[in-house]
Design a protein around this motif. Structure first.
Motif, PDB file in Angstrom:
ATOM      1  N   GLY A 123     -15.705 -35.268 -81.168  1.00  0.00           N
ATOM      2  CA  GLY A 123     -16.984 -34.850 -81.730  1.00  0.00           C
ATOM      3  C   GLY A 123     -17.920 -36.026 -81.947  1.00  0.00           C
ATOM      4  N   LEU A 124     -17.432 -37.243 -81.704  1.00  0.00           N
ATOM      5  CA  LEU A 124     -18.249 -38.444 -81.906  1.00  0.00           C
ATOM      6  C   LEU A 124     -18.017 -39.416 -80.769  1.00  0.00           C
ATOM      7  N   SER A 125     -18.984 -40.311 -80.572  1.00  0.00           N
ATOM      8  CA  SER A 125     -18.774 -41.346 -79.559  1.00  0.00           C
ATOM      9  C   SER A 125     -19.472 -42.619 -80.001  1.00  0.00           C
ATOM     10  N   ASP A 126     -18.849 -43.761 -79.678  1.00  0.00           N
ATOM     11  CA  ASP A 126     -19.519 -45.036 -79.933  1.00  0.00           C
ATOM     12  C   ASP A 126     -20.625 -45.184 -78.897  1.00  0.00           C
ATOM     13  N   PRO A 127     -21.626 -46.032 -79.157  1.00  0.00           N
ATOM     14  CA  PRO A 127     -22.687 -46.197 -78.149  1.00  0.00           C
ATOM     15  C   PRO A 127     -22.100 -46.727 -76.844  1.00  0.00           C
ATOM     16  N   ILE A 128     -22.573 -46.187 -75.734  1.00  0.00           N
ATOM     17  CA  ILE A 128     -22.069 -46.668 -74.440  1.00  0.00           C
ATOM     18  C   ILE A 128     -22.993 -47.783 -73.942  1.00  0.00           C
ATOM     19  N   PRO A 129     -22.461 -48.750 -73.189  1.00  0.00           N
ATOM     20  CA  PRO A 129     -23.336 -49.843 -72.735  1.00  0.00           C
ATOM     21  C   PRO A 129     -24.370 -49.334 -71.731  1.00  0.00           C
ATOM     22  N   ILE A 130     -25.582 -49.867 -71.827  1.00  0.00           N
ATOM     23  CA  ILE A 130     -26.639 -49.499 -70.861  1.00  0.00           C
ATOM     24  C   ILE A 130     -26.601 -50.556 -69.760  1.00  0.00           C
ATOM     25  N   LEU A 131     -26.039 -50.167 -68.608  1.00  0.00           N
ATOM     26  CA  LEU A 131     -25.772 -51.162 -67.559  1.00  0.00           C
ATOM     27  C   LEU A 131     -26.919 -51.343 -66.575  1.00  0.00           C
ATOM     28  N   THR A 132     -27.740 -50.291 -66.421  1.00  0.00           N
ATOM     29  CA  THR A 132     -28.831 -50.407 -65.447  1.00  0.00           C
ATOM     30  C   THR A 132     -30.137 -49.994 -66.105  1.00  0.00           C
ATOM     31  N   LYS A 133     -31.225 -50.288 -65.399  1.00  0.00           N
ATOM     32  CA  LYS A 133     -32.525 -49.892 -65.965  1.00  0.00           C
ATOM     33  C   LYS A 133     -33.097 -48.700 -65.203  1.00  0.00           C
ATOM     34  N   ASP A 134     -32.256 -48.084 -64.356  1.00  0.00           N
ATOM     35  CA  ASP A 134     -32.751 -46.941 -63.577  1.00  0.00           C
ATOM     36  C   ASP A 134     -32.569 -45.650 -64.386  1.00  0.00           C
ATOM     37  N   GLU A 135     -32.613 -44.516 -63.668  1.00  0.00           N
ATOM     38  CA  GLU A 135     -32.512 -43.222 -64.330  1.00  0.00           C
ATOM     39  C   GLU A 135     -31.193 -43.085 -65.085  1.00  0.00           C
ATOM     40  N   LEU A 136     -30.123 -43.705 -64.529  1.00  0.00           N
ATOM     41  CA  LEU A 136     -28.824 -43.613 -65.207  1.00  0.00           C
ATOM     42  C   LEU A 136     -28.843 -44.397 -66.516  1.00  0.00           C
ATOM     43  N   GLY A 137     -29.571 -45.518 -66.508  1.00  0.00           N
ATOM     44  CA  GLY A 137     -29.724 -46.296 -67.736  1.00  0.00           C
ATOM     45  C   GLY A 137     -30.473 -45.485 -68.780  1.00  0.00           C
ATOM     46  N   GLN A 138     -31.503 -44.757 -68.320  1.00  0.00           N
ATOM     47  CA  GLN A 138     -32.271 -43.922 -69.258  1.00  0.00           C
ATOM     48  C   GLN A 138     -31.380 -42.816 -69.827  1.00  0.00           C
ATOM     49  N   LEU A 139     -30.532 -42.277 -68.911  1.00  0.00           N
ATOM     50  CA  LEU A 139     -29.616 -41.220 -69.353  1.00  0.00           C
ATOM     51  C   LEU A 139     -28.655 -41.769 -70.410  1.00  0.00           C
ATOM     52  N   ALA A 140     -28.154 -42.996 -70.179  1.00  0.00           N
ATOM     53  CA  ALA A 140     -27.227 -43.616 -71.132  1.00  0.00           C
ATOM     54  C   ALA A 140     -27.932 -43.822 -72.468  1.00  0.00           C
ATOM     55  N   ALA A 141     -29.204 -44.254 -72.425  1.00  0.00           N
ATOM     56  CA  ALA A 141     -29.947 -44.474 -73.670  1.00  0.00           C
ATOM     57  C   ALA A 141     -30.129 -43.155 -74.414  1.00  0.00           C
ATOM     58  N   ALA A 142     -30.444 -42.069 -73.637  1.00  0.00           N
ATOM     59  CA  ALA A 142     -30.622 -40.758 -74.273  1.00  0.00           C
ATOM     60  C   ALA A 142     -29.303 -40.286 -74.867  1.00  0.00           C
ATOM     61  N   PHE A 143     -28.202 -40.578 -74.146  1.00  0.00           N
ATOM     62  CA  PHE A 143     -26.883 -40.184 -74.656  1.00  0.00           C
ATOM     63  C   PHE A 143     -26.595 -40.892 -75.980  1.00  0.00           C
ATOM     64  N   ASN A 144     -26.887 -42.204 -76.015  1.00  0.00           N
ATOM     65  CA  ASN A 144     -26.631 -42.985 -77.234  1.00  0.00           C
ATOM     66  C   ASN A 144     -27.424 -42.441 -78.414  1.00  0.00           C
ATOM     67  N   GLU A 145     -28.653 -42.042 -78.110  1.00  0.00           N
ATOM     68  CA  GLU A 145     -29.497 -41.491 -79.172  1.00  0.00           C
ATOM     69  C   GLU A 145     -28.877 -40.199 -79.709  1.00  0.00           C
ATOM     70  N   MET A 146     -28.405 -39.369 -78.750  1.00  0.00           N
ATOM     71  CA  MET A 146     -27.805 -38.097 -79.156  1.00  0.00           C
ATOM     72  C   MET A 146     -26.520 -38.351 -79.968  1.00  0.00           C
ATOM     73  N   ALA A 147     -25.690 -39.309 -79.480  1.00  0.00           N
ATOM     74  CA  ALA A 147     -24.430 -39.614 -80.174  1.00  0.00           C
ATOM     75  C   ALA A 147     -24.713 -40.126 -81.584  1.00  0.00           C
ATOM     76  N   GLN A 148     -25.775 -40.929 -81.695  1.00  0.00           N
ATOM     77  CA  GLN A 148     -26.149 -41.479 -82.997  1.00  0.00           C
ATOM     78  C   GLN A 148     -26.549 -40.362 -83.955  1.00  0.00           C
ATOM     79  N   ARG A 149     -27.320 -39.402 -83.417  1.00  0.00           N
ATOM     80  CA  ARG A 149     -27.769 -38.283 -84.258  1.00  0.00           C
ATOM     81  C   ARG A 149     -26.602 -37.409 -84.677  1.00  0.00           C
ATOM     82  N   LEU A 150     -25.673 -37.192 -83.720  1.00  0.00           N
ATOM     83  CA  LEU A 150     -24.489 -36.388 -84.041  1.00  0.00           C
ATOM     84  C   LEU A 150     -23.701 -37.051 -85.161  1.00  0.00           C
ATOM     85  N   LYS A 151     -23.572 -38.375 -85.059  1.00  0.00           N
ATOM     86  CA  LYS A 151     -22.820 -39.132 -86.046  1.00  0.00           C
ATOM     87  C   LYS A 151     -23.481 -38.992 -87.429  1.00  0.00           C
TER      88      LYS A 151
END
Ligand code: ADP
Length: 485
Positions: free
Chosen positions: A221-249
């Protein structure tokens, strides 16, 4: 700093490089092929024509010479005619050579020299020769003809040498073209493979991290922030995921705080209610009749149930916040299991369930917090009794098993209850989850297994379930063996 290039741009860049190499190779090949065509055209149109025409020139001169000799001997008119036709042929072939483009452009050439000499010696036409009545006026001196033959032969040899050297040039050009083609092919294969490798690699790593994060959310039900490895769309997705994980936490923490605060608030008045009920039941306030006692017992049971629930709620939030301390001490599995079975015996008896235990002697000790581990075992046995039909058996077993990471002691509780559907087996260890089949029929809040899981994992152990709908369940947990001495 990493460049801000999107996936699309990366793909385009790769495609552009590949296409450039491809077309570059084609252009180089085209230039070489054009050169090859030019050289071969030159050889065919010029050198070969010179070669054939010069051979004919020599033949005509020889024929002229032969006819002169024959006429001198036999004086037959035919030889004159043959001579003239050979002469015409000679002129025609010489003309053929002189009209070649290269000859027209050349300021000085052997053929032109022969042509000028020929004009100087050219005999009058056949008819005119007769008129002069001097047969010799018709002829070109044999020595001159021989001289021409020699000059033509030399020019012919030179032409043959030119053909040979042009052929060599053709061969060289052809080889270079093949080499360029091969290099282009190799480079495009290399770039293709490297591009595929780097592109998939640059997408795979962020995707792997994302998969790990999503897996962690669906498991815990929780996740630590994942590293943002690229600056492309996948990097944006990772950033959005981190934001969501932070809010869930954050939300989980708020919910947990709220539950904990509420439990505390309810516990104090609940204690007063319990005390009051107990005082009345103990007839401190005066005599209590049978009917009143029955209601007081119901009230007391309900109060116990609510305070257990509150205890569970508070325990889980303290476990999650890491506030519960595990105090591990050497533990004898035998005494531990027998003690728990003994405590659960009245509940089993009340439901007509036979509670069996199978604990072999001489088991190694484990290291654990006896109070917490007993809570786990009591919860498992309690569930087994709760979910088993009347008259069935519940058995507790302890055995030693060899697992990855060394020897472990395995505790298991089997029942002949309704079983748990396979797709729900992974979910029952989450807080508040209760299997769909029993939700309506059996009391509970779905916290016991979640608390047990946290306690077992805090001991470095693992908890599991094996179950089949209709034939019962076996819950168990393993603990590492204590290395003594
Ligand atoms: P509770 O027992 O209060 O519901 P638990 O966390 O102990 O909470 O159990 C969660 C759920 O797991 C139960 O609601 C039930 O659906 C399932 N479960 C647990 N133990 C058993 C068992 N022995 N047999 C069948 N289902 C079980």
């Amino acid at each position: 700093m990493k460049p801000n290039i999107g996936i699309m741009a990366k793909l385009f860049l790769w495609y552009f490089v590949l296409v450039s190499i491809f077309y570059g190779t084609i252009v180089i090949l085209f230039i070489h092929i054009q050169e090859i065509v030019r050289i071969s055209e030159e050889v065919v149109n010029q050198n070969y024509r010179i070669s054939t025409a010069s051979k004919k020139l020599i033949d005509s001169l020889l024929w002229m010479e032969e006819n002169i000799s024959k006429y001198d001997l036999l004086k037959k008119e035919d030889y004159k005619e043959h001579f003239v036709s050979a002469q015409r042929e000679f002129e025609e072939n010489l003309n053929n050579i002189l009209t070649l483009p290269s000859e027209r452009e050349a300021s000085e050439s052997v053929w032109r020299g022969i042509y000028h000499d020929y004009l100087a010696h050219v005999p009058p036409a056949y008819g005119a020769a007769e008129e002069t009545e001097s047969a010799h006026a018709l002829w070109i001196p044999v020595e001159i003809i021989n001289g021409w033959i020699q000059r033509i032969s030399r020019a012919r040899t030179k032409n043959e040498q030119e053909i040979e050297s042009e052929m060599r040039r053709l061969n060289r050009r052809g080889r270079t073209a093949v080499q360029y083609g091969m290099v282009g092919l190799a480079v495009s294969i290399l770039v293709g493979l490297l591009g595929t490798y780097f592109l998939t690699h640059s997408m795979n790593r962020p995707l792997r991290e994302l998969r790990k994060g999503i897996g962690s959310i669906s498991r815990k039900g929780l996740s630590d922030p994942i590293p943002i490895l690229t600056k492309d769309e996948l990097g944006q997705l990772a950033a959005a995921f981190n934001e969501m994980a932070q809010r869930l936490k954050e939300e989980e923490r708020m919910r947990s705080d709220f539950v904990s605060m509420l439990s505390h608030e309810i516990r104090t008045p609940l204690t007063s209610i319990r005390e009051s009920v107990n005082l009345i039941a103990e007839e401190v306030m005066g005599p209590v009749n049978e009917r009143q006692r029955r209601f007081l017992t119901i009230a007391s049971d309900e109060i116990t149930r609510i305070s257990e629930l509150l205890n569970h709620l508070m325990q889980i939030s303290r476990l999650e916040a890491g506030l519960i301390e595990i105090d591990p001490k050497p533990l004898d599995p035998h005494a531990f299991v027998i003690g728990s079975v003994h405590r659960m015996a009245p509940a089993a008896e009340a439901k007509g369930i036979s509670l069996e235990s199978d604990v072999p002697p001489g088991l190694p000790r484990v290291k654990g917090d006896a109070d917490h581990l007993q809570q786990v075992l009591l919860n498992l046995v309690g569930n087994a009794i709760k979910f088993s039909p009347r008259g069935k058996a519940v058995s507790v077993r302890v055995e030693i098993v060899e697992e990855e990471g060394g020897e472990k002691v395995r505790f298991s509780v089997s029942d002949a209850g309704p079983g748990i559907p396979e797709d729900e087996q992974g979910l029952i260890f989450y807080k508040y989850y209760r299997a769909s089949g029993v939700r309506q029929q059996v009391d509970g809040v779905g916290l016991g297994l979640s608390i047990s899981k946290q306690i077992v994992e805090a001991h470095g152990g693992a908890i599991w379930v094996k179950s089949q709908v209709g034939s019962g369940s076996t819950f168990g947990f393993t603990l590492p063996v204590l290395r003594e001495g």
